[in-house]
Design an enzyme around this catalytic site. Structure first.
Site, PDB file in Angstrom:
ATOM      1  N   GLU A   1      11.660   9.831  -9.392  1.00 16.93           N
ATOM      2  CA  GLU A   1      11.026   8.617  -8.888  1.00 16.93           C
ATOM      3  C   GLU A   1      10.960   8.546  -7.355  1.00 16.93           C
ATOM      4  O   GLU A   1       9.927   8.135  -6.798  1.00 16.93           O
ATOM      5  CB  GLU A   1      11.752   7.374  -9.442  1.00 16.93           C
ATOM      6  CG  GLU A   1      10.918   6.121  -9.247  1.00 16.93           C
ATOM      7  CD  GLU A   1      11.658   4.816  -9.557  1.00 16.93           C
ATOM      8  OE1 GLU A   1      12.895   4.782  -9.537  1.00 16.93           O
ATOM      9  OE2 GLU A   1      10.964   3.816  -9.804  1.00 16.93           O
TER      10      GLU A   1
ATOM     11  N   HIS B   1       0.063   5.205   1.700  1.00 19.88           N
ATOM     12  CA  HIS B   1      -0.069   3.802   2.091  1.00 19.88           C
ATOM     13  C   HIS B   1       0.131   3.616   3.598  1.00 19.88           C
ATOM     14  O   HIS B   1      -0.389   2.673   4.175  1.00 19.88           O
ATOM     15  CB  HIS B   1       0.891   2.935   1.270  1.00 19.88           C
ATOM     16  CG  HIS B   1       0.427   2.778  -0.144  1.00 19.88           C
ATOM     17  ND1 HIS B   1       0.291   1.557  -0.770  1.00 19.88           N
ATOM     18  CD2 HIS B   1       0.036   3.685  -1.065  1.00 19.88           C
ATOM     19  CE1 HIS B   1      -0.156   1.728  -2.010  1.00 19.88           C
ATOM     20  NE2 HIS B   1      -0.300   3.019  -2.211  1.00 19.88           N
TER      21      HIS B   1
ATOM     22  N   GLY C   1      -3.308   4.620  11.329  1.00 15.36           N
ATOM     23  CA  GLY C   1      -3.178   5.744  10.405  1.00 15.36           C
ATOM     24  C   GLY C   1      -1.726   6.052  10.082  1.00 15.36           C
ATOM     25  O   GLY C   1      -0.925   5.135   9.863  1.00 15.36           O
TER      26      GLY C   1
ATOM     27  N   ASP D   1       1.236   6.260  11.151  1.00 14.20           N
ATOM     28  CA  ASP D   1       1.947   5.848  12.366  1.00 14.20           C
ATOM     29  C   ASP D   1       3.251   5.109  12.068  1.00 14.20           C
ATOM     30  O   ASP D   1       3.855   4.508  12.949  1.00 14.20           O
ATOM     31  CB  ASP D   1       1.040   4.952  13.238  1.00 14.20           C
ATOM     32  CG  ASP D   1       0.639   3.659  12.514  1.00 14.20           C
ATOM     33  OD1 ASP D   1       1.034   3.480  11.326  1.00 14.20           O
ATOM     34  OD2 ASP D   1      -0.062   2.832  13.125  1.00 14.20           O
TER      35      ASP D   1
ATOM     36  N   SER E   1       3.653   2.422  10.523  1.00 12.01           N
ATOM     37  CA  SER E   1       3.549   0.954  10.578  1.00 12.01           C
ATOM     38  C   SER E   1       4.041   0.294   9.294  1.00 12.01           C
ATOM     39  O   SER E   1       4.586  -0.803   9.325  1.00 12.01           O
ATOM     40  CB  SER E   1       2.105   0.525  10.864  1.00 12.01           C
ATOM     41  OG  SER E   1       1.241   0.900   9.813  1.00 12.01           O
TER      42      SER E   1
ATOM     43  N   THR F   1      -0.696  13.212 -10.462  1.00 11.43           N
ATOM     44  CA  THR F   1      -0.079  14.071 -11.483  1.00 11.43           C
ATOM     45  C   THR F   1       1.443  13.909 -11.498  1.00 11.43           C
ATOM     46  O   THR F   1       2.109  14.317 -12.438  1.00 11.43           O
ATOM     47  CB  THR F   1      -0.454  15.557 -11.274  1.00 11.43           C
ATOM     48  OG1 THR F   1       0.121  16.320 -12.337  1.00 11.43           O
ATOM     49  CG2 THR F   1       0.079  16.105  -9.962  1.00 11.43           C
TER      50      THR F   1
ATOM     51  N   THR G   1       3.206  14.496 -18.108  1.00  9.28           N
ATOM     52  CA  THR G   1       4.163  15.366 -17.420  1.00  9.28           C
ATOM     53  C   THR G   1       4.374  14.911 -15.968  1.00  9.28           C
ATOM     54  O   THR G   1       4.012  15.617 -15.030  1.00  9.28           O
ATOM     55  CB  THR G   1       3.643  16.823 -17.412  1.00  9.28           C
ATOM     56  OG1 THR G   1       2.305  16.821 -16.852  1.00  9.28           O
ATOM     57  CG2 THR G   1       3.611  17.436 -18.797  1.00  9.28           C
TER      58      THR G   1
END
Ligand code: HEM
Ligand SMILES: *[C@@H]1O[C@H](CO)[C@@H](O)[C@H](O)[C@H]1NC(C)=O
Ligand SMILES: *[C@@H]1O[C@H](CO)[C@@H](O)[C@H](O)[C@H]1NC(C)=O
Length: 364
Positions: free
Chosen positions: A62, A73, A92, A94, A96, A203, A222
């Site tokens: 996980e 993100h 981008g 960075d 943040s 995946t 999987t």
């Protein structure tokens, strides 16, 4: 005389070293590790800390899945289109998302990423590394634990954010294909093929928050393998339920225990992306090379790559693939919803044995 001779010998040696490039530019770090650049030295200790204390000794579980999601993100938080209106459009990759956690984790698309931000924070504090570099490095090291993964590239030298990214830069599973492709084009001129390549990430993925009643529900059978099952299973026939109350963006899967994002379901079937999607089925080599290239592009969003240092040598070689492309037990080609109009779906063996349900990804 002897001194002059020695001096010219030394300068010839120096010239030879420059000519032979990286091989002779190796530096020995304070901890005894050898690196191609002094800027990579800090990463050896970060890598060991990640493997031991975040990834449970080198698992593809996980925390690895969440760390990979976090690379996205953070990085996708950039919009030249918003910047053109005179408002800050985000920086981008960075950092943040972690630096302005209080703001960005309240954006709807970032639901759940606070968990991994909070798990990563003490590691960042223990080392000499920027938040921005750490987030991308953690993703690359984590993925190296997953059988079948490519060896991802790593760069350092990003500048940490001084402002949060604006809201609505992270795509949502209920966004339509046009909107998603436009968002990626705006963020970094990603082509539709590169968008599909980035979704290779799913995946090794599960959802906790799309349907909160079934946390840890994987996107393929999987979720610990970096394999092509995701591209097979998203193309199985099933029903689309857009906007079901409480479960917006969720699509039923014919496999019990598996969830499909509406966005993955639609990208798998849209005329602009369907053939690219199908091309990953049973093509491990393409899965690896296309994801590696697209990830490299994503990971430097907001930076001029020529100002960064390549520390890819720090990334371990991932284990070889541990599974072969197959239809899950009980399913076959007749269960495929053929969406690419030009190439037939590859023929694949069906997993022997009884029909089973897919187990959730255990929380750790
Ligand atoms: C159209 C673009 C995308 C959409 C709409 C999307 C949406 C989502 C959603 C809704 C989840 C489930 C979160 C939860 O409920 O816990 C998820 C998980 C995940 N996403 Fe994406 N995603 C997209 C692209 C990407 C990209 C480009 C990457 C990385 C390069 C990525 C990596 C992941 C990973 C690794 C997970 C699993 C996290 C875990 O198992 O804890 N996604 N994504
Ligand atoms: C921390 O890293 C920076 C950038 O690589 C380097 O210039 C600096 O000397 C490092 N500081 C310490 C205490 O190692
Ligand atoms: C796709 O989404 C955008 C943004 O929400 C919306 O303006 C547009 O009408 C949608 N297109 C379709 C075909 O539904």
């Amino acid at each position: 005389m002897a001194f002059k001779l020695l001096a010219s010998f030394v300068s010839i040696l120096a010239a030879l070293q420059v000519a032979s490039g990286a091989v002779t530019r190796k530096v020995t770090c304070a901890d005894g590790n050898v690196a191609s650049d002094a800027a990579c030295c800090a990463l050896f200790a970060v890598r060991d800390d990640l493997q031991q204390n975040l990834f449970d000794g080198g698992e593809c579980g996980e925390e690895v899945h969440e760390s990979l999601r976090l690379t996205f993100h953070d990085a996708i938080g950039i919009s030249p289109k918003i910047a053109a209106t005179g408002v800050f459009g985000g920086g981008g990759a960075d950092g943040s998302i972690a630096i302005f956690e209080d703001i960005e984790t309240n954006f709807h698309a970032n639901l759940g990423v606070d968990e991994i931000i909070d798990e990563q924070r003490p590691l960042i504090q223990r080392h000499n590394i920027s938040v921005a570099d750490f987030i991308q490095f953690a993703g690359a090291i984590g993925v190296s634990n997953c059988p079948g993964a490519p060896r991802l590239d790593v760069f350092v030298g990003r500048k940490d954010a001084t402002q949060p990214a604006p809201d609505l830069t992270v795509p949502e599973p209920f966004d339509n294909v046009t909107h998603i492709l436009e968002r990626f084009d705006d963020a970094g001129k990603f082509t539709p093929a590169e968008v599909v390549a980035l979704l290779v990430s799913h995946t090794i993925a599960a959802a906790d928050h799309v349907d909160p009643t079934i946390p840890g529900t994987p996107f393929d059978s999987t979720p610990e393998e970096f394999d092509t099952q995701f591209f097979i299973e998203t193309l199985l026939k099933g029903t689309l339920f857009p906007g079901t109350a409480g479960n917006q963006g969720e699509v039923e899967s014919p496999l019990h225990g598996e969830i499909r994002l509406q966005s993955d379901f639609e990208l798998a079937r849209d005329a602009r992306t369907a053939c690219e999607w199908q091309s990953f089925v049973n093509n491990q080599a393409k899965l690896q090379s296309a994801f590696k290239a697209a990830f490299r592009k994503m990971t430097v969003l907001g930076s001029d790559v020529r100002t960064l240092t390549d520390c890819s040598e720090l990334v371990p070689t991932p284990p070889p693939p541990a599974s072969k492309a197959h239809f899950p037990a009980g399913l076959s080609r007749k269960d495929v919803e053929q969406a690419c109009r030009f190439t037939p779906f590859p023929s694949l063996p069906t997993d022997p044995g009884p029909v089973t349900s897919v187990a959730p990804v255990p929380p750790s």
